[in-house]
Design an enzyme around this catalytic site. Structure first.
Site, short mmCIF file in Angstrom:
data_model
loop_
_atom_site.label_atom_id
_atom_site.label_comp_id
_atom_site.label_asym_id
_atom_site.label_seq_id
_atom_site.Cartn_x
_atom_site.Cartn_y
_atom_site.Cartn_z
N HIS A 1 2.91 5.30 2.91
CA HIS A 1 3.64 6.48 2.48
C HIS A 1 2.87 7.57 1.61
O HIS A 1 3.10 8.79 1.55
CB HIS A 1 5.01 6.18 1.85
CG HIS A 1 5.93 7.13 1.78
ND1 HIS A 1 6.61 7.70 3.00
CD2 HIS A 1 6.55 7.76 0.73
CE1 HIS A 1 7.63 8.45 2.59
NE2 HIS A 1 7.50 8.44 1.33
N ASP B 1 6.03 10.33 7.92
CA ASP B 1 6.41 9.11 7.19
C ASP B 1 7.83 9.04 6.45
O ASP B 1 7.92 8.40 5.35
CB ASP B 1 5.13 8.29 6.25
CG ASP B 1 5.39 6.86 6.12
OD1 ASP B 1 5.52 6.34 7.48
OD2 ASP B 1 5.57 6.39 5.06
N SER C 1 7.80 12.60 3.93
CA SER C 1 9.14 11.98 3.13
C SER C 1 10.20 12.69 3.43
O SER C 1 10.74 13.15 4.49
CB SER C 1 8.56 11.72 1.53
OG SER C 1 9.63 10.87 1.08
#
Length: 371
Positions: free
Chosen positions: A299, A242, A219
């Site tokens: 995610h 991601d 992230s």
């Protein structure tokens, strides 16, 4: 007369809470886990000018089984941090039925007594970094870091105080985060946070005398990995799990190897990834890069909650799976990351070939090469 209902409720209230334990890591090594404070005496904290900058790290070291004299079962989080994080998760996911108190029940088996030979051997393994998401404690990546370390790498996870949601220092002080808000309409704070992370990473590598490393992040940690690959000389390659990309790296690209590994986004549906690869093709056409995707991952697949869901029964909660965790099991995510990161680290740090990164593999039919 005391009712049976009251006695049942009282018994439930005083009954001990059973610990729930992470499964053994999948690599050939046991893992030692230590935590440490690092203080940068030469830098004023960018969020608190009354203090020098200090960070907290976790260090995961691979230990051959013969060199592990004792294994201990330890809390996943310190008691105070666990209580705070449980409340944070409950506030975020209450509508999906988050089981308040779960984090306090979790435990991890680690090697807690290492022979002198084992300590010397562990120090010779390559060191890699794992960056956490925005406002997310490094402790939520303990499981994945342990998995990676078990394959033969020293892994360091990092808290960035005043950004990370909760940081507890060895003296017991707790510093709360939230100073960087992930608002795409206001990029200033997001980009400032990446600059701070770059400085933290640069300081950490110098303090620990790590001359070269690969930075993996999830992230916002993935955005940090990209930024550090651009700006920190000792970071020789990066991998983004991601994360959206921010800051100069989006249009500058990088002159070092880099992988974007997608769950919920890719270069066809995320503008920052698209621009990054346009920059790579235009400015760094000869630099090695990849874009990979793991089927059914999201995610939420690339932090410990996915692993935790496997052994605590959270996967029985369909709303949590759909909205938070994702359908891919943590066990499979860990298996994929162990294999692909092992080959990536060997390729970058040890002079190995591309291995699994050369192209699609029958051994991992759910991993696809987007580019």
């Amino acid at each position: 007369m005391v009712s049976a209902l009251f006695l049942t409720a009282f018994a439930a209230a005083i009954a001990p809470v059973c610990a729930q334990v992470f499964p053994e890591a999948g690599g050939p090594y046991k893992v030692q886990w230590t935590n440490r404070e690092l203080v940068d005496e030469n830098r004023v904290d960018p969020f608190n000018s009354s203090r020098t900058r200090r960070i907290m790290i976790s260090h995961f070291a691979p230990i051959a089984e013969k060199n592990c004299k004792k294994t201990c079962r330890v809390p996943y989080f310190p008691e105070e941090v666990a209580a705070i994080e449980d409340e944070i998760l409950n506030a975020a996911f209450e509508e999906f039925g988050w089981p308040l108190g779960l984090i306090s029940q979790l435990e991890v088996d680690v090697c807690c007594d290492v022979s002198k030979t084992g300590k010397a051997a562990a120090s010779k393994f390559p060191t890699v970094l794992f960056g956490s998401g925005l406002n997310t404690t490094r402790l939520f990546y303990t499981g994945l870091a342990r998995e990676i370390a078990s394959t033969g790498y020293q892994v360091i996870t990092i808290d960035h105080p005043y950004e990370t949601d909760v940081v507890q220092f060895p003296d017991g002080e707790i510093v709360f985060g939230g100073h960087i808000v992930g608002d795409p309409s206001n990029l200033g704070p997001i980009e400032f946070g990446l600059e701070v992370r770059d400085d933290d990473v640069s300081f950490l590598l110098e303090a620990l005398d790590v001359c070269q490393t690969v930075y993996v992040g999830h992230s916002y940690g993935g955005a940090s990995a990209a930024s550090a690959t651009l700006n920190v000389p000792r970071v020789k390659a990066g991998l983004n799990l991601d994360g959206g990309l921010w800051g100069p790296v989006v249009d500058a690209g990088v002159s070092k190897p880099f992988i974007n590994f997608s769950g919920g986004q890719n270069s066809t549906n995320d503008e920052s990834w698209k621009r990054f690869y346009e920059a790579q093709e235009g400015k760094h056409p000869d630099v090695w890069s990849r874009e990979l995707h793991l089927d059914t991952s999201t995610h939420g697949s690339f932090w410990d909650l996915s692993l935790i869901a496997d052994f605590t029964g959270l996967r029985e909660n369909e709303e949590l799976v759909e909205n938070v965790i994702g359908p891919e099991t943590g066990e499979r995510v860990a298996e994929v990351l162990r294999a692909y990161l092992d080959d990536y680290f060997k390729f970058i740090l040890l002079g190995g070939g591309e291995g699994l990164l050369a192209g699609e593999s029958d051994a991992f039919p759910d991993v696809h090469f987007v580019r």
